[in-house]
Design a protein around this motif. Structure first.
Motif, PDB file in Angstrom:
ATOM      1  N   SER A 165     -51.532 110.514  32.778  1.00 19.97           N
ATOM      2  CA  SER A 165     -51.636 109.454  31.677  1.00 19.97           C
ATOM      3  C   SER A 165     -52.469 110.116  30.862  1.00 19.97           C
ATOM      4  CB  SER A 165     -51.874 108.082  32.250  1.00 19.97           C
ATOM      5  OG  SER A 165     -50.635 107.477  33.053  1.00 19.97           O
ATOM      6  N   ILE A 213     -51.927 109.540  38.905  1.00 19.30           N
ATOM      7  CA  ILE A 213     -51.306 108.693  37.900  1.00 19.30           C
ATOM      8  C   ILE A 213     -52.281 108.783  36.606  1.00 19.30           C
ATOM      9  CG2 ILE A 213     -50.813 106.339  37.081  1.00 19.30           C
ATOM     10  CD1 ILE A 213     -49.939 105.912  40.044  1.00 19.30           C
ATOM     11  N   LYS A 228     -50.601  97.909  34.761  1.00 16.94           N
ATOM     12  CA  LYS A 228     -49.506  98.712  35.131  1.00 16.94           C
ATOM     13  C   LYS A 228     -49.932  98.395  36.931  1.00 16.94           C
ATOM     14  CE  LYS A 228     -49.109 102.303  31.707  1.00 16.94           C
ATOM     15  NZ  LYS A 228     -49.138 103.672  31.497  1.00 16.94           N
ATOM     16  N   HIS A 229     -48.676  98.028  37.370  1.00  9.65           N
ATOM     17  CA  HIS A 229     -48.772  98.065  38.823  1.00  9.65           C
ATOM     18  C   HIS A 229     -48.000  98.765  39.642  1.00  9.65           C
ATOM     19  CE1 HIS A 229     -48.926  93.449  37.267  1.00  9.65           C
ATOM     20  NE2 HIS A 229     -49.961  93.705  37.665  1.00  9.65           N
ATOM     21  N   TYR A 230     -48.574  99.374  40.646  1.00  5.76           N
ATOM     22  CA  TYR A 230     -47.871 100.359  41.342  1.00  5.76           C
ATOM     23  C   TYR A 230     -47.918  99.959  43.050  1.00  5.76           C
ATOM     24  CZ  TYR A 230     -48.407 103.195  37.364  1.00  5.76           C
ATOM     25  OH  TYR A 230     -48.286 103.636  36.082  1.00  5.76           O
ATOM     26  N   LYS A 241     -55.763  98.780  34.359  1.00  2.00           N
ATOM     27  CA  LYS A 241     -55.980  97.927  32.983  1.00  2.00           C
ATOM     28  C   LYS A 241     -56.530  99.249  32.010  1.00  2.00           C
ATOM     29  CE  LYS A 241     -58.791  94.568  33.717  1.00  2.00           C
ATOM     30  NZ  LYS A 241     -59.587  93.403  33.964  1.00  2.00           N
ATOM     31  N   THR A 300     -53.181  97.023  28.342  1.00  2.00           N
ATOM     32  CA  THR A 300     -51.785  97.001  29.124  1.00  2.00           C
ATOM     33  C   THR A 300     -52.237  96.948  30.614  1.00  2.00           C
ATOM     34  OG1 THR A 300     -51.433  99.204  29.072  1.00  2.00           O
ATOM     35  CG2 THR A 300     -50.480  97.971  27.323  1.00  2.00           C
TER      36      THR A 300
END
Length: 129
Positions: free
Chosen positions: A59, A55, A30-32, A24, A28
């Motif tokens: 980022s 990741i 994001k799923h991995y 989170k 937003t």
């Protein structure tokens, strides 16, 4: 602050394994689901940590708060030490990423409160494709 939930899972010990990562960040999500091949469930937990750290680094996040349902990962990160392989090598790799964040936190959460749990199970299935 960026919230990161991690989980590793395997079908056996060792068995097909996967990492689940749920992030989170700034409104937003994001799923991995990352297949990891064959390893133990504890190794998968550490690889979930490392993949999530990679990741977050890519980022350019500087303040991160990690959640894991693995006491061994939480304890090892807090101590920054593992006596036995492969965990010694894995925690050393993780610390190289952790030291680059302005702030890094890690906290244990129950499995039922970890949205990365289902992502890790999905990642196991991706090994078979």
């Amino acid at each position: 602050m960026i919230e990161v939930y991690i989980d590793g899972a395997s079908t056996g010990n060792p068995g097909q394994a996967g990492a689940g990562i749920f992030i989170k960040a700034n409104g937003t999500v994001k799923h991995y689901s990352i297949p990891l091949g064959e390893m133990t469930s504890h190794e998968a937990e550490f690889w979930a940590l490392i993949k999530a750290l990679e990741i977050c680094t890519e980022s350019s996040y500087s303040v991160v708060s990690f959640r894991t349902d693995s006491k061994i990962v939480e304890d090892t990160v807090e101590k920054r030490y593992a006596k036995r392989e492969p965990f010694k090598t894995l925690i050393d790799k993780a610390v190289t990423y952790i030291d680059n964040f302005d702030l890094f936190f890690i906290k244990w959460v129950p499995s039922k409160s970890n949205p990365a749990d289902q992502l890790a199970k999905k990642a196991i299935q991706l090994n078979r494709k």
